[in-house]
Design an enzyme around this catalytic site. Structure first.
Site, PDB file in Angstrom:
ATOM      1  N   ASP A 100      -1.385  66.072  30.195  1.00  0.00           N
ATOM      2  CA  ASP A 100      -2.406  67.035  29.755  1.00  0.00           C
ATOM      3  C   ASP A 100      -2.089  68.404  30.322  1.00  0.00           C
ATOM      4  OD1 ASP A 100      -4.981  68.503  29.498  1.00  0.00           O
ATOM      5  OD2 ASP A 100      -5.757  66.558  28.851  1.00  0.00           O
TER       6      ASP A 100
ATOM      7  N   THR B 159      -8.402  63.411  12.177  1.00  0.00           N
ATOM      8  CA  THR B 159      -9.811  63.691  11.919  1.00  0.00           C
ATOM      9  C   THR B 159     -10.142  63.557  10.433  1.00  0.00           C
ATOM     10  OG1 THR B 159     -11.384  65.541  11.839  1.00  0.00           O
ATOM     11  CG2 THR B 159      -9.073  66.144  11.945  1.00  0.00           C
ATOM     12  N   ASP B 160     -11.408  63.276  10.136  1.00  0.00           N
ATOM     13  CA  ASP B 160     -11.841  63.235   8.733  1.00  0.00           C
ATOM     14  C   ASP B 160     -11.750  64.622   8.089  1.00  0.00           C
ATOM     15  OD1 ASP B 160     -14.008  64.444  10.053  1.00  0.00           O
ATOM     16  OD2 ASP B 160     -15.531  63.069   9.272  1.00  0.00           O
ATOM     17  N   GLU B 161     -11.646  65.671   8.924  1.00  0.00           N
ATOM     18  CA  GLU B 161     -11.644  67.038   8.376  1.00  0.00           C
ATOM     19  C   GLU B 161     -10.398  67.338   7.546  1.00  0.00           C
ATOM     20  OE1 GLU B 161     -13.198  70.075  10.948  1.00  0.00           O
ATOM     21  OE2 GLU B 161     -14.242  68.606  12.166  1.00  0.00           O
TER      22      GLU B 161
ATOM     23  N   TYR C 231      -8.043  74.754  11.908  1.00  0.00           N
ATOM     24  CA  TYR C 231      -8.026  73.509  12.699  1.00  0.00           C
ATOM     25  C   TYR C 231      -7.625  72.334  11.820  1.00  0.00           C
ATOM     26  CZ  TYR C 231      -9.901  69.165  14.669  1.00  0.00           C
ATOM     27  OH  TYR C 231     -10.049  67.863  15.087  1.00  0.00           O
TER      28      TYR C 231
ATOM     29  N   ALA D 112      -6.303  72.256   8.907  1.00  0.00           N
ATOM     30  CA  ALA D 112      -4.979  72.411   8.285  1.00  0.00           C
ATOM     31  C   ALA D 112      -3.872  72.053   9.281  1.00  0.00           C
ATOM     32  CB  ALA D 112      -4.798  73.844   7.791  1.00  0.00           C
TER      33      ALA D 112
ATOM     34  N   LYS E  14      -4.204  69.962  11.784  1.00  0.00           N
ATOM     35  CA  LYS E  14      -4.244  68.494  11.967  1.00  0.00           C
ATOM     36  C   LYS E  14      -3.592  67.799  10.764  1.00  0.00           C
ATOM     37  CE  LYS E  14      -5.914  66.413  14.859  1.00  0.00           C
ATOM     38  NZ  LYS E  14      -5.404  65.962  16.200  1.00  0.00           N
TER      39      LYS E  14
ATOM     40  N   LEU F  97     -21.550  70.860  18.473  1.00  0.00           N
ATOM     41  CA  LEU F  97     -22.976  70.897  18.104  1.00  0.00           C
ATOM     42  C   LEU F  97     -23.892  70.140  19.089  1.00  0.00           C
ATOM     43  CD1 LEU F  97     -25.091  71.630  15.735  1.00  0.00           C
ATOM     44  CD2 LEU F  97     -24.832  69.245  15.141  1.00  0.00           C
TER      45      LEU F  97
ATOM     46  N   HIS G 154     -17.154  76.874   5.741  1.00  0.00           N
ATOM     47  CA  HIS G 154     -17.879  75.725   6.314  1.00  0.00           C
ATOM     48  C   HIS G 154     -17.908  74.533   5.354  1.00  0.00           C
ATOM     49  CE1 HIS G 154     -21.739  74.664   8.797  1.00  0.00           C
ATOM     50  NE2 HIS G 154     -20.813  73.724   8.842  1.00  0.00           N
TER      51      HIS G 154
HETATM   52  P1  NAD Z   1     -11.009  68.133  23.575  1.00  0.00           P
HETATM   53  O1  NAD Z   1     -10.948  69.528  23.059  1.00  0.00           O
HETATM   54  O2  NAD Z   1     -12.220  67.689  24.322  1.00  0.00           O
HETATM   55  O3  NAD Z   1      -9.755  67.857  24.531  1.00  0.00           O
HETATM   56  C1  NAD Z   1      -8.444  68.203  24.187  1.00  0.00           C
HETATM   57  C2  NAD Z   1      -7.541  67.821  25.358  1.00  0.00           C
HETATM   58  O4  NAD Z   1      -6.181  68.131  25.000  1.00  0.00           O
HETATM   59  C3  NAD Z   1      -7.842  68.602  26.645  1.00  0.00           C
HETATM   60  O5  NAD Z   1      -7.772  67.748  27.753  1.00  0.00           O
HETATM   61  C4  NAD Z   1      -6.720  69.652  26.691  1.00  0.00           C
HETATM   62  O6  NAD Z   1      -6.414  70.081  28.003  1.00  0.00           O
HETATM   63  C5  NAD Z   1      -5.574  68.870  26.051  1.00  0.00           C
HETATM   64  N1  NAD Z   1      -4.566  69.754  25.455  1.00  0.00           N
HETATM   65  C6  NAD Z   1      -4.775  70.784  24.583  1.00  0.00           C
HETATM   66  N2  NAD Z   1      -3.608  71.368  24.265  1.00  0.00           N
HETATM   67  C7  NAD Z   1      -2.630  70.685  24.944  1.00  0.00           C
HETATM   68  C8  NAD Z   1      -1.230  70.789  25.002  1.00  0.00           C
HETATM   69  N3  NAD Z   1      -0.569  71.733  24.321  1.00  0.00           N
HETATM   70  N4  NAD Z   1      -0.548  69.925  25.778  1.00  0.00           N
HETATM   71  C9  NAD Z   1      -1.194  68.970  26.486  1.00  0.00           C
HETATM   72  N5  NAD Z   1      -2.527  68.823  26.479  1.00  0.00           N
HETATM   73  C10 NAD Z   1      -3.246  69.670  25.696  1.00  0.00           C
HETATM   74  O7  NAD Z   1     -10.729  67.205  22.312  1.00  0.00           O
HETATM   75  P2  NAD Z   1     -11.472  65.893  21.796  1.00  0.00           P
HETATM   76  O8  NAD Z   1     -12.744  66.269  21.137  1.00  0.00           O
HETATM   77  O9  NAD Z   1     -11.455  64.860  22.869  1.00  0.00           O
HETATM   78  O10 NAD Z   1     -10.467  65.448  20.627  1.00  0.00           O
HETATM   79  C11 NAD Z   1      -9.340  64.640  20.925  1.00  0.00           C
HETATM   80  C12 NAD Z   1      -8.573  64.363  19.643  1.00  0.00           C
HETATM   81  O11 NAD Z   1      -9.436  63.745  18.694  1.00  0.00           O
HETATM   82  C13 NAD Z   1      -8.039  65.629  18.966  1.00  0.00           C
HETATM   83  O12 NAD Z   1      -6.756  65.356  18.473  1.00  0.00           O
HETATM   84  C14 NAD Z   1      -9.022  65.876  17.826  1.00  0.00           C
HETATM   85  O13 NAD Z   1      -8.389  66.538  16.742  1.00  0.00           O
HETATM   86  C15 NAD Z   1      -9.420  64.459  17.465  1.00  0.00           C
HETATM   87  N6  NAD Z   1     -10.771  64.320  16.885  1.00  0.00           N
HETATM   88  C16 NAD Z   1     -11.871  64.799  17.539  1.00  0.00           C
HETATM   89  C17 NAD Z   1     -13.136  64.613  16.988  1.00  0.00           C
HETATM   90  C18 NAD Z   1     -14.395  65.078  17.691  1.00  0.00           C
HETATM   91  O14 NAD Z   1     -15.488  64.959  17.121  1.00  0.00           O
HETATM   92  N7  NAD Z   1     -14.333  65.584  18.915  1.00  0.00           N
HETATM   93  C19 NAD Z   1     -13.269  63.960  15.760  1.00  0.00           C
HETATM   94  C20 NAD Z   1     -12.114  63.493  15.116  1.00  0.00           C
HETATM   95  C21 NAD Z   1     -10.881  63.665  15.690  1.00  0.00           C
HETATM   96  P1  TYD Z   2     -18.973  70.982  15.354  1.00  0.00           P
HETATM   97  O1  TYD Z   2     -19.593  70.203  16.466  1.00  0.00           O
HETATM   98  O2  TYD Z   2     -18.322  72.293  15.658  1.00  0.00           O
HETATM   99  O3  TYD Z   2     -17.966  69.995  14.613  1.00  0.00           O
HETATM  100  P2  TYD Z   2     -17.158  70.182  13.207  1.00  0.00           P
HETATM  101  O4  TYD Z   2     -17.282  71.576  12.750  1.00  0.00           O
HETATM  102  O5  TYD Z   2     -15.775  69.857  13.644  1.00  0.00           O
HETATM  103  O6  TYD Z   2     -17.760  69.184  12.269  1.00  0.00           O
HETATM  104  O7  TYD Z   2     -20.104  71.259  14.241  1.00  0.00           O
HETATM  105  C1  TYD Z   2     -20.819  70.194  13.632  1.00  0.00           C
HETATM  106  C2  TYD Z   2     -21.717  70.811  12.569  1.00  0.00           C
HETATM  107  O8  TYD Z   2     -22.697  71.631  13.225  1.00  0.00           O
HETATM  108  C3  TYD Z   2     -20.999  71.735  11.612  1.00  0.00           C
HETATM  109  O9  TYD Z   2     -21.580  71.615  10.316  1.00  0.00           O
HETATM  110  C4  TYD Z   2     -21.248  73.128  12.154  1.00  0.00           C
HETATM  111  C5  TYD Z   2     -22.628  72.989  12.775  1.00  0.00           C
HETATM  112  N1  TYD Z   2     -22.896  73.847  13.952  1.00  0.00           N
HETATM  113  C6  TYD Z   2     -24.055  74.630  14.000  1.00  0.00           C
HETATM  114  O10 TYD Z   2     -24.876  74.642  13.066  1.00  0.00           O
HETATM  115  N2  TYD Z   2     -24.271  75.411  15.105  1.00  0.00           N
HETATM  116  C7  TYD Z   2     -23.395  75.438  16.164  1.00  0.00           C
HETATM  117  O11 TYD Z   2     -23.623  76.201  17.135  1.00  0.00           O
HETATM  118  C8  TYD Z   2     -22.225  74.613  16.107  1.00  0.00           C
HETATM  119  C9  TYD Z   2     -21.229  74.609  17.242  1.00  0.00           C
HETATM  120  C10 TYD Z   2     -22.024  73.815  14.983  1.00  0.00           C
END
Ligand code: NAD
Ligand code: TYD
Length: 332
Positions: free
Chosen positions: A33, A123-125, A147, A149, A151, A187, A273
């Site tokens: 990390d 991600t589903d995105e 983001y 794109a 992924k 959020l 969005h």
């Molecule tokens: P996060 O932002 O909480 O954590 C990202 C981690 O990656 C951090 O520990 C950061 O230090 C590390 N990192 C970033 N750039 C790095 C690099 N260049 N080299 C080494 N380490 C690096 O992320 P998260 O929410 O835990 O998401 C983890 C994974 O899951 C991501 O790939 C994200 O795209 C995917 N994902 C997240 C969600 C969600 O809702 N959070 C949903 C679907 C998929």
């Molecule tokens: P987010 O947690 O950023 O996840 P993602 O955009 O990856 O789905 O946002 C979840 C939803 O909430 C999204 O539709 C954007 C909305 N949102 C707000 O309305 N206000 C906020 O301050 C944030 C961060 C997100």
């Protein structure tokens, strides 16, 4: 099983590392990390002294750092490391291209050299927005933000390494996660912590965008299932089956905090969005996985965790997050 986990100090990665170490005494984890703003070693404080856990600080874009981690001879790579916040990708896309594309490439090269199985956390995105019905793994990729794109580009690289070089790689595409240790830019933790601080909660646009929420523990169980049983060259959707619009989530959090609608502030919408995400998860369920937690119980548990862990989120909100938020919105 010895796993090289990247991004293990982030939200989902840290939950995954703890789950893997708790699953079997023989399991070991090497965590690579970079410790960006989102990486917090405190997320793994409870396993830091475990001899089965090794931390390597380094960037997944840096082939020599990846080789240093490889020296611990893992059996497989699980790539969580990424830039992950859509709003930040709109402000500064460059870091997303670097980590989410070049970083994935660097790790795939290592998997290829060392003959390792490789699970890409996606991600589903990547599918973009859908008005009706649900995306299957065969749906075309149509990402809308820098983001998603970046992924999607990572996913395509993974599939190319399977086809061209025979790397045993596969992809998990999860829906919106929530739970303990999520950085308070997203959020649910943003709204919970704002309410605990007596601040307003900013709803983008009309608040009717729909997300499919999954509790992080259910997602991690799904990721472990896909890692063990998934087929190389395949993608697997992991959704919670909890589609809610943002106003529904907002009202659930207001109820938990005992607060009313006067705390809501409608702010201008996020550019590009996505309106709705929805996943068909039959393929992952056929491997024997199913989410075990209800949204209501998991939200309550998450809310309670933030109530009890101000020492975790307050320094973040008064430090890096405050700087980002002021630069982004010019106000708090
Ligand atoms: P996060 O932002 O909480 O954590 C990202 C981690 O990656 C951090 O520990 C950061 O230090 C590390 N990192 C970033 N750039 C790095 C690099 N260049 N080299 C080494 N380490 C690096 O992320 P998260 O929410 O835990 O998401 C983890 C994974 O899951 C991501 O790939 C994200 O795209 C995917 N994902 C997240 C969600 C969600 O809702 N959070 C949903 C679907 C998929
Ligand atoms: P987010 O947690 O950023 O996840 P993602 O955009 O990856 O789905 O946002 C979840 C939803 O909430 C999204 O539709 C954007 C909305 N949102 C707000 O309305 N206000 C906020 O301050 C944030 C961060 C997100």
């Amino acid at each position: 099983m010895k796993l090289l986990v990247t991004g293990g100090c982030g939200f989902i990665g840290s939950n995954f590392v703890k789950m893997i170490l708790a699953m079997a005494p023989a399991n070991q984890v090497v965590n690579l990390d970079k410790l960006t703003y989102a990486g917090n070693p405190e997320n793994l404080a409870e396993v830091a002294g475990d001899p089965r856990y090794t931390f390597v600080r380094g960037d997944i874009c840096d082939a020599s750092a990846v080789e240093e981690a490889m020296a611990h001879r893992p059996d497989a790579i699980v790539n969580f490391a990424a830039e992950t916040h859509v709003d930040r990708s709109i402000d500064s896309p460059g870091e997303f291209i670097e980590t989410d594309v070049r970083g994935t490439y660097t790790l795939l090269e290592a998997a290829r050299r060392h003959g390792l199985r490789f699970l890409q956390i996606s991600t589903d995105e990547v599918y973009g927005s859908i008005e009706e019905g649900s995306f299957t793994e065969e749906s075309p990729l149509a990402p809308a933000s820098p983001y998603s794109a970046s992924k999607a580009a990572g996913d395509l690289l993974v599939l190319s390494y399977v086809k061209t070089f025979g790397v045993e790689a596969l992809i998990a595409r999860s829906s919106n996660n929530f739970g303990l240790h999520q950085y308070p830019e997203k959020l649910i933790p943003l709204f919970i912590t704002n309410l605990l601080e007596g601040r307003k909660i900013p709803v983008y646009g009309d608040g009717l965008n729909v997300r499919d929420w999954i509790y992080v523990r259910d997602n991690c169980a799904g990721l472990e299932t896909v890692l063990r049983q998934g087929k190389a060259g395949e993608a697997y959707n992991l959704g919670g089956g909890n589609e809610r619009n943002n106003l529904e989530i907002t009202r659930a959090l207001l109820a938990l905090a005992g607060k009313g609608e006067e705390c809501v502030e409608y702010v201008s919408d996020r550019p590009g969005h996505d309106r709705r995400y929805s996943l068909d998860c039959a393929k992952a369920r056929a491997l024997g996985w199913d989410p075990a937690h209800s949204l209501e119980e998991a939200l309550q548990e998450t809310y309670q965790w933030y109530v009890e862990h101000r020492d975790w989120w307050q320094p973040i909100k008064s430090g890096e997050f405050k700087r980002y938020y002021l630069a982004h919105y010019g106000d708090l």
